[in-house]
Design a protein around this motif. Structure first.
Motif, PDB file in Angstrom:
ATOM      1  N   GLY B  36      65.844  23.593  50.746  1.00  0.00           N
ATOM      2  CA  GLY B  36      64.712  24.472  50.485  1.00  0.00           C
ATOM      3  C   GLY B  36      64.032  24.060  49.206  1.00  0.00           C
ATOM      4  O   GLY B  36      64.402  23.055  48.585  1.00  0.00           O
ATOM      5  N   THR B  37      63.078  24.842  48.805  1.00  0.00           N
ATOM      6  CA  THR B  37      62.330  24.536  47.585  1.00  0.00           C
ATOM      7  C   THR B  37      63.234  24.593  46.359  1.00  0.00           C
ATOM      8  O   THR B  37      63.173  23.748  45.471  1.00  0.00           O
ATOM      9  N   TYR B  38      64.083  25.612  46.334  1.00  0.00           N
ATOM     10  CA  TYR B  38      64.994  25.805  45.200  1.00  0.00           C
ATOM     11  C   TYR B  38      66.218  24.923  45.430  1.00  0.00           C
ATOM     12  O   TYR B  38      66.941  25.085  46.417  1.00  0.00           O
ATOM     13  N   GLU B  54      75.312  39.123  43.660  1.00  0.00           N
ATOM     14  CA  GLU B  54      74.013  39.328  43.011  1.00  0.00           C
ATOM     15  C   GLU B  54      73.597  38.064  42.272  1.00  0.00           C
ATOM     16  O   GLU B  54      74.351  37.083  42.259  1.00  0.00           O
ATOM     17  N   GLY B  55      72.416  38.077  41.689  1.00  0.00           N
ATOM     18  CA  GLY B  55      71.906  36.914  40.964  1.00  0.00           C
ATOM     19  C   GLY B  55      70.871  36.157  41.779  1.00  0.00           C
ATOM     20  O   GLY B  55      70.677  36.418  42.974  1.00  0.00           O
ATOM     21  N   MET B  56      70.218  35.204  41.077  1.00  0.00           N
ATOM     22  CA  MET B  56      69.108  34.499  41.726  1.00  0.00           C
ATOM     23  C   MET B  56      69.570  33.635  42.899  1.00  0.00           C
ATOM     24  O   MET B  56      68.929  33.601  43.945  1.00  0.00           O
ATOM     25  N   ALA B  59      70.130  35.786  45.847  1.00  0.00           N
ATOM     26  CA  ALA B  59      68.858  36.314  46.367  1.00  0.00           C
ATOM     27  C   ALA B  59      68.135  35.244  47.184  1.00  0.00           C
ATOM     28  O   ALA B  59      67.627  35.520  48.276  1.00  0.00           O
ATOM     29  N   ILE B  60      68.100  34.021  46.649  1.00  0.00           N
ATOM     30  CA  ILE B  60      67.348  32.970  47.335  1.00  0.00           C
ATOM     31  C   ILE B  60      68.076  32.499  48.600  1.00  0.00           C
ATOM     32  O   ILE B  60      67.476  32.412  49.673  1.00  0.00           O
ATOM     33  N   SER B  63      69.217  36.282  50.855  1.00  0.00           N
ATOM     34  CA  SER B  63      68.151  37.213  51.252  1.00  0.00           C
ATOM     35  C   SER B  63      66.902  36.501  51.758  1.00  0.00           C
ATOM     36  O   SER B  63      66.168  37.047  52.578  1.00  0.00           O
ATOM     37  N   ILE B  64      66.642  35.283  51.245  1.00  0.00           N
ATOM     38  CA  ILE B  64      65.413  34.606  51.671  1.00  0.00           C
ATOM     39  C   ILE B  64      65.724  33.557  52.750  1.00  0.00           C
ATOM     40  O   ILE B  64      65.236  33.642  53.874  1.00  0.00           O
ATOM     41  N   ARG B  65      66.569  32.570  52.382  1.00  0.00           N
ATOM     42  CA  ARG B  65      66.711  31.402  53.265  1.00  0.00           C
ATOM     43  C   ARG B  65      67.568  31.693  54.501  1.00  0.00           C
ATOM     44  O   ARG B  65      67.157  31.435  55.628  1.00  0.00           O
ATOM     45  N   SER B  67      68.527  34.578  55.815  1.00  0.00           N
ATOM     46  CA  SER B  67      67.967  35.630  56.682  1.00  0.00           C
ATOM     47  C   SER B  67      66.786  35.092  57.494  1.00  0.00           C
ATOM     48  O   SER B  67      66.627  35.402  58.672  1.00  0.00           O
ATOM     49  N   ALA B 192      57.933  35.057  54.698  1.00  0.00           N
ATOM     50  CA  ALA B 192      58.308  36.376  54.188  1.00  0.00           C
ATOM     51  C   ALA B 192      59.136  37.228  55.146  1.00  0.00           C
ATOM     52  O   ALA B 192      59.263  38.420  54.947  1.00  0.00           O
ATOM     53  N   GLY B 194      62.783  38.424  56.776  1.00  0.00           N
ATOM     54  CA  GLY B 194      64.139  38.509  56.239  1.00  0.00           C
ATOM     55  C   GLY B 194      65.020  39.370  57.134  1.00  0.00           C
ATOM     56  O   GLY B 194      64.750  39.525  58.329  1.00  0.00           O
ATOM     57  N   PRO B 308      56.172  23.606  47.084  1.00  0.00           N
ATOM     58  CA  PRO B 308      56.481  24.984  47.475  1.00  0.00           C
ATOM     59  C   PRO B 308      55.431  25.650  48.363  1.00  0.00           C
ATOM     60  O   PRO B 308      55.523  26.833  48.644  1.00  0.00           O
TER      61      PRO B 308
END
Lengths: 351, 338
Positions: B36-38, B54-56, B59-60, B63-65, B67, B192, B194, B308
């Motif tokens: 991914g981008t990150y 928890e934490g970035m 989340a990335i 919750s983002i990728r 999902s 967007a 999820g 991105p």
């Protein structure tokens, strides 16, 4: 007696000669002053308009570049003008112009032009309605294909097509300069633009030493995450006021809104989120929270944690603010720097 | 004896293909969640999924990728299953969710809300689902004349879709200043999405998979022709109605979440048929798995190729899927189709 008459005639002739000479001198001085003023105005304009679009100008003709670099030639002082984009109609009136026709809708329409004839929608101008108004110039937006499509018919009827387009404040000034040269009325620079720029300079000076926040400009849609980069109207204002628009990427020149990676937004962690909307702010807020911002990853962003999310006034940030540009800058400065006092500028906001 | 051996061999091949597709789907999910981008290492990705709460990184990755990949898989599964069922029940290789009005119905409902009632855009998903089902029902009722013939369904579908398309185009022409966002819906994309969207679609995907196992035999019988099917005791009208309803439910659930992503429902069942043959007991699960696999991979390309900046997955699907499908048509697995 005869000598007395001769003396009187001689004196009269001397006085007359002196009067003629003095009048000539005064006239020359007036002309010189007018010339100086014109030079001054031109100097002012060139100081204000960073890169003039005007290529050539005579007493009757003006040639300028449009957004795509194409040369546009129009006759000056047109008497019957139609604008096919209402925001540009507003700029036209600001620059001393008047119009006989516009497109439907009321957003951006100056009060004086509310009752003039309408000639269809900006996306579907009606060529018959345009020709019926017998215009000598039509102001058009260069990037709208349906407006480009009627160019040949307009030209066949000896109607000038005046293509313009602007997004940022500097581009707005370029277009105002073109309009002012077409109308022959440069008072807009003295009366509106110069005070506006002075206020903006003072505002920028006030925030120059403060570290601006990392900002995200979001465009509200129901399905995707559309972001405005720093080339957009709002993105550019953020950067000019010392903020840092976290989105600098672009897919093509002139494209200011892009679908962006949510991962990257979380990674770049904006401190403030500015949301542009087209409809009612409360409804858009609801929509955005239910759809695009429903992912829990948003909660990792500082702006969301701090509740630093702001919905922008569409009249200042979605549409062209034109004479309200300073108000847009001031509003943005207050959002970017909430701890600063900007009350000294409130009285400068145009009504 | 030779025939029995051939059948056994063919069955082994088909089961192997399905097992392979399941493995490939899991591999695709792992690859898609890693890239991914990150930028994160594989170990960090594993930690983010299984250990961190928890934490970035969490989340990335979670919750983002992850999902989003789950939604991509489920959407691909629903659309491909829908297309495979429709091609079977209509006995027409060009049948797809578009033909039974799903895309047109969902499109009109969604675009009407986005343009006419932009303050109600949170209703886009449920209303496009309802619009899709209403359009399908209208087409079904209009094509009824002493029963349903696949040809009448297809022709009614084309007529109604065209009629609805006129409505969509009228809205787009009269409200050009509001079309932003509509284009995203029409192209189809997973930007967007999820777990919220995953929760909306997974029941339909599970229902679709279970139903496809149950109905596969009946679809096989339908391929033998109406007379043979009747003689074997199949209630033609009821079976067709159930199959079309199931296909529209599957497609409507997918379209309401990702927009008008039409390519999967048409092409994926054909690719699956080339690989595994026309026996619906194998074709339906193979289509579902292949749909999930292709959509996960294409969406990974869509979100990373210009990172991105993201591209709608519909563009990648058409750009890669079209030539790949043509390649398969010319050089596909010969001798495996029946």
């Amino acid at each position: 007696m005869k000598r007395t008459n001769t003396k009187i005639i001689t004196l009269f002739l001397v006085v007359l000669t002196m009067l003629i000479f003095m009048t000539g001198c005064v006239q020359e001085t007036v002309e010189a002053t007018v010339e100086n003023e014109q030079i001054l105005n031109e100097q002012d304009e060139s100081a204000i308009v960073k890169e003039s679009l005007i290529v050539e100008e005579t007493d009757t003709i003006l040639t300028f570049k449009d957004v795509g670099g194409e040369l546009i030639t129009v006759k000056k002082n047109p008497s019957r003008v139609i604008s096919l984009y209402n925001s540009y109609l507003d700029s036209w009136y600001m620059s001393g112009g008047e119009a006989v026709g516009r497109v439907s809708g009321t957003t951006g329409v100056p009060e004086e032009a509310m009752d003039i004839e309408t000639v269809g929608k900006w996306s579907q101008p009606n060529i018959e309605a345009i020709l019926a108004l017998d215009p000598d110039m039509v102001i058009m937006r260069a990037t709208i294909s349906k407006q480009r499509a009627i160019e040949d018919q307009l030209k066949a009827n000896d109607i000038d097509t005046c293509y313009v387009d602007y997004t940022t404040f500097d581009e707005f000034l370029q277009v105002v300069e073109v309009f002012a040269h077409i109308t022959g009325d440069a008072s807009v620079f003295e009366e509106t633009i110069k005070p506006m720029i002075n206020n903006m300079d003072k505002l920028k000076e006030k925030v120059a030493d403060i570290e601006g926040p990392e900002a995200l400009v979001l465009f509200s849609t129901s399905k995707s995450l559309s972001i405005e980069n720093e080339e957009g109207t709002t993105g550019a204002i953020v950067n000019e006021l010392g903020g840092n628009n976290i989105v600098k990427e672009n897919v093509a020149e002139g494209k200011t809104r892009i679908d962006f990676s949510l991962e990257t937004i979380v990674e770049r962690n904006p401190e403030i989120i500015l949301i542009k909307t087209m409809g009612n702010i409360d409804d858009c807020k609801n929509t955005l929270e239910v759809n695009a911002m429903s992912n829990e990853a948003w909660n990792e962003i500082d702006a969301v944690k701090d509740g630093n999310i702001h919905y922008l006034d569409k009249n200042l940030f979605m549409y062209k603010p034109n004479k309200r540009y300073f108000e847009a800058y001031l509003t943005m400065a207050k959002l970017l720097y909430p701890n600063e006092n900007f009350s000294e500028f409130d009285s400068e906001v145009a009504n | 004896m030779i025939i029995m051996n051939n059948l056994r061999e063919r069955k082994t091949y088909r089961v192997s293909v399905i097992i392979l597709l399941i493995i490939l789907c899991f591999l695709a999910l792992i690859v898609a969640t890693t890239f991914g981008t990150y930028k994160l290492s594989f170990i960090e990705v594993v930690k983010a999924i299984f250990y961190e709460r928890e934490g970035m990184n969490r989340a990335i990755i979670w919750s983002i990728r992850f999902s989003r990949n789950i939604v991509a898989g489920l959407v691909g599964m629903c659309l491909a299953l829908s297309g495979a069922i429709l091609q079977g029940v209509m006995k027409n290789p060009l049948a797809s969710p578009n033909i039974i009005g799903v895309s047109a119905g969902a499109g009109l409902a969604a675009i009407s809300i986005m343009i006419l009632f932009p303050h109600l855009t949170y209703l886009v998903t449920p209303m496009s689902f309802i619009g899709a089902l209403l359009a399908t029902m209208t087409i079904y009722i209009l094509s009824w004349k002493d029963g349903i013939s696949p040809l009448r369904v297809i022709l009614s579908g084309i007529a109604i879709s065209s009629f609805i398309g006129a409505g969509i185009n009228t809205l787009l022409i009269f409200f050009p200043d509001r079309v932003y966002g509509v284009v995203d819906f029409m192209v189809g994309g997973l930007s967007a999405v999820g777990f919220k969207q995953a929760n909306l679609i997974w029941p339909y995907a599970i229902i679709g998979l279970i139903s496809s196992i149950i109905i596969a035999k009946k679809l096989n019988i339908l391929q033998l022709g109406d007379d043979v099917a009747k003689s074997l005791g199949v209630n033609l009208e009821l079976t067709r109605f159930i199959l079309i309803a199931l296909a529209s439910l599957l497609a409507a659930s997918a379209v309401s979440i990702v927009g008008l992503l039409g390519f999967v429902g048409l092409i994926v069942p054909h690719i699956a048929r080339m690989i595994i043959g026309s026996d619906y007991r194998y074709l339906l699960p193979a289509s579902a798995l292949l749909g999930a696999l292709i959509l996960i991979l294409c969406d990974t390309i869509a979100r990373t190729i210009l990172s991105p900046i993201e591209l709608p997955v519909g563009i990648i699907m058409a750009a890669i899927g079209g030539p790949f499908f043509l390649y398969l048509l010319r050089n596909g697995i010969k001798g495996r189709t029946n």
